[in-house]
Scaffold this motif. Sequence first.
Motif, mmCIF file in Angstrom:
data_model
loop_
_atom_site.group_PDB
_atom_site.id
_atom_site.type_symbol
_atom_site.label_atom_id
_atom_site.label_comp_id
_atom_site.label_asym_id
_atom_site.label_seq_id
_atom_site.Cartn_x
_atom_site.Cartn_y
_atom_site.Cartn_z
ATOM 1 N N ASP A 147 -2.057 27.358 24.792
ATOM 2 C CA ASP A 147 -1.833 26.346 23.766
ATOM 3 C C ASP A 147 -0.386 26.441 23.279
ATOM 4 N N VAL A 148 0.097 25.345 22.724
ATOM 5 C CA VAL A 148 1.465 25.381 22.186
ATOM 6 C C VAL A 148 1.425 25.049 20.699
ATOM 7 N N PRO A 149 2.357 25.614 19.919
ATOM 8 C CA PRO A 149 2.353 25.318 18.487
ATOM 9 C C PRO A 149 2.579 23.838 18.224
ATOM 10 N N PRO A 150 2.123 23.343 17.078
ATOM 11 C CA PRO A 150 2.231 21.904 16.827
ATOM 12 C C PRO A 150 3.674 21.387 16.815
ATOM 13 N N LYS A 164 0.854 -1.199 0.000
ATOM 14 C CA LYS A 164 0.000 0.000 0.000
ATOM 15 C C LYS A 164 0.888 1.246 0.000
ATOM 16 N N THR A 165 0.269 2.392 -0.100
ATOM 17 C CA THR A 165 1.068 3.622 -0.037
ATOM 18 C C THR A 165 0.702 4.400 1.222
ATOM 19 N N VAL A 166 1.592 5.269 1.629
ATOM 20 C CA VAL A 166 1.289 6.175 2.749
ATOM 21 C C VAL A 166 1.666 7.596 2.328
ATOM 22 N N SER A 167 1.065 8.552 3.020
ATOM 23 C CA SER A 167 1.379 9.950 2.700
ATOM 24 C C SER A 167 2.323 10.511 3.735
ATOM 25 N N ASP A 214 3.135 10.396 -2.605
ATOM 26 C CA ASP A 214 2.791 9.224 -1.802
ATOM 27 C C ASP A 214 3.919 8.206 -1.897
ATOM 28 N N GLU A 247 1.620 18.446 2.152
ATOM 29 C CA GLU A 247 1.019 19.718 1.766
ATOM 30 C C GLU A 247 2.054 20.830 1.665
#
Lengths: 758, 214
Positions: A713-716, A493-496, A507, A501
């Motif tokens: 909150d904290v940045p990702p 299979k493939t993954v991203s 992929d 983005e």
Amino acid sequence: MDQKRILDSGKYLNEFADRINYLADIKGGLEWGSLKELLQRVQNLRSNMFDLREDELFVELDQIDRRLEYMEDLVAQDLSPIEVVNIVRSPQRFTLQDILENCYDSFTELGGEGECNIDPAVVVARATITRRVKNKIYYHQVMVIGHEKGYGEEFRNGGCAKPWGNEKALRYMKVAETEGIPIHSYIFTPGAYPIEDYPGAAQQIARNLFQMARLRVPVVAFISEGGSGGAEAIGLADIRLMASRGYYSVISPEGAAAIEGRIKEGGKVPRELVEHCAAQLKMTAEDNLKLKTIDRIIQEPPLGARRNNFGFFKQLRYEMVRATDEVVLQTKSFRAFRSYALKRQGKEKDNGRTFNDEFDIHIKWSLTESEKKRLVELRSRKYRALGKGYKELRQSVLSRLGHAVESVKQNYYDIRYGLLRQHSRQVQKLIEEVSSEGSVFLKTVTEPVREAYDFVFPKPKVANGINQYDPLRKSIFMQEWEQYISPLANEDKTVSCPNAEKYGCKDLWVPDLYGEFSGVCPTCGHHFPLEYQWYLENLFDPGSVREFNQHIISANPLKFQGFDEKLKKAVEHTGRRSAIITFDASVFDIKIVVAMLYSDFRSGTVGSAEGEKFIRACDRARTTRRPFLAYIHTTGGIRIHEGTLGVIQMPRCTLVVREYIDSGGLYIVVYDNNSYAGPVASFLGCSPYQVGIRSSRIGFAGPRVIRETTGADVPPDYHSAKNALKRGHIQGIWDRREFRKNLFEALMTMGGPHLYYK
Amino acid sequence: MDINLNDLLRKYKSHPYEDHQIKVPHTGTVRLHVKEGQDVTGPSGQWRHRPGTLLYVLEREGNPKRMTSKYTGTVAELRTELEGCFVQAGEPVMVIRHRLNKEEIIDRILREVLYVYAAPQRARYFFTPEVAVAIDKDRAKAFNIRPGDEVLIMSLMKRDSLLAYDGPEGVLYKVYFKHGDLIEQGAPLLGICAPDRLPFVEKVIQRIRTEWDD
């Protein structure tokens, strides 16, 4: 008298209201018993006080007093662990400020005062404490370091020390060491403030522990609220005292309940679950004494000491002085005097008398050089003996034979690197000095000596191996790497890529990704997680991995309900018995000792077994004079199910690492995937050489805990290796595909001529 | 005048929306997760790190991709016939229709009719003292700017530089920045209106403010 009582009625009523509120704090609200009604009665009496006749007023006051006394007795009879936590959290509980004012004769706050402070949650003060011996007063200088919760003062952050607060504590510990005065540390923290800004919550706690491990002055700690890593930042002490109504825990009961109940962020944690977890975590003073994570309990009034319990402060002063005496006396070589002095001081307690200011003898707290050395040795011995909540499997005859071989080996290494090495270095130094000063004239003289020396102490084989190293001949991408293929590559299979983005990554076909690409996106370089076996196969020389100490296995020392099943599942899932693998291995012929925390077993959490195995691996590296690599595939922190037995691994392991580094060892830490909390804040974060594998995350607390604790909150990408590098927490980021090569280079470049493996 | 007031207003009145056509980025099987007319939201959070509403899942070679909305609006022109079908890259699946509010329309019109002077680099910006006084005194609309006028001070790393205006001559109609704020490169600083367009712009704004129903 009655006139005075009338005048004091207002005061009594205020006191009653405080007592009612205190009971409400303990029982979790006014709903318990008839607290609400009683409070209403007090308020009514306060507003109608002057409408009542004297006798009516006194009767009413007496009734309320008696009722309150009865209720207090009732609560004190059967305090549950969560109620003990509530006592600690009550705004009426004593704080460090009360201790400074009541136990010490004078004090000067250092590094800020009140709100004008680098971190108001950490108070440091140079203080004077006195002892009375036969009506004579003796003064002792001490450095007081502790957390200040304030009485609801917002700027104190509830006693949660920020990284710079812990840095301040460390700075003044060093001052105390320079001045040769003991340190009294007071722990009143629910936990460290979880932010990564420099110097970093985890990294600073690790630095504190690293320094405290060899601090050459007596340290006595008193725990009222011991919240995990935050407590350890100033808690590595020679004697640890604990308030009888305090708690010392690996995590807050609410935090444990959220994890155990798998409660989603923002969700309400059921009260019953919190109570259950509080009981399971074994966080009370009695529990901790049983677990030996503290040395003594200081008795408080049945419902805990409050700001105005002056008797308690008197007792606390006595205990702090006595504990410091004890630490000092342990370092003295004159044993008879030591035991006599301790016995004399313990006498009062034995007789059951109330404590007073009187001491029988005066003991000076300054130490000689040899005493300082002994102090550090005793500290090491003390912590090495703690936190043994693991199981040891019975070993076969062959394994025991292996032990005998190990012990012979150790003797060999002691002679090889101890006696001979020392001589070898001295002779070599002498030759170098002589040959450099009169090189031309003396060459004829030194040459035969050098030749004789080389004959007696031949150069190690390893060095020859290194010299012959040819990257082309032993390519890391060639034959060795083709032997192991990750089982992840077996799916069609493939993954991203998560960065698709941003960077337009295509992929990826799974067999390609986990085969040829080593789990790395060829477009952006994102590292997909790989199983720990991949590293075992690809990082070290083929066939060089030799595991040891497999017989030390994780257990359930606290009998945490439901944990046995979880442990069993982890064993079935991994085929292993702990979250750490310790082994000897070699990288391009350089022999090293490795400790590997991996994700599959309880998320790489550290408990007693893991701590013990880490310590033994570190000691092995020290004995065999080899570099020590801590490869962290993943660690989720300290295992909460082992309570403070897990927390104590933080100072334990850091202390052993310190001894290893001090004796000249090269300690390299490599973080992969996720590395958080306790281990990073102790034996990993203290390494001078820390490296992150690309796409790894390193930090103290995860985003959820940060959001819930700080409200922000904290940045990702807050915990990304890149940001950790920017903050100076790590020294570099390595690509997985070049891990082996980089590790070899690190061993070669960071290892100087004084490192063992050369 | 090249812009017709009535045409402009009619354009926005007849279709007060911004349409974003959603196309599949590559081949795959589509599984829809929204219904016609459903309200969807775009990414949220301080760093826009929380993904928007799940629109559809596109699966290719065992790799299901969750396609989330980048815009806030309503689902329209949903092609339900594509449900479960294998589609080619670039196939439109739906439209996210975002209804423009009063301020958004004003902003769009202003951007059409005003000359926007953008920040040349990331720095703090101030009006020169004379300009600041003049704007304060005469209100912005009456303040004329000619090319070469030193209107702004760019402050960066303790160094202040005067910025000479290099756009067309006109009246300062809108100030997009707050005095002394740190402005990113390319962000609008000033909106300059040609003097002959000024009454027209004011009229449009006035009409939108009074007539438009949000």
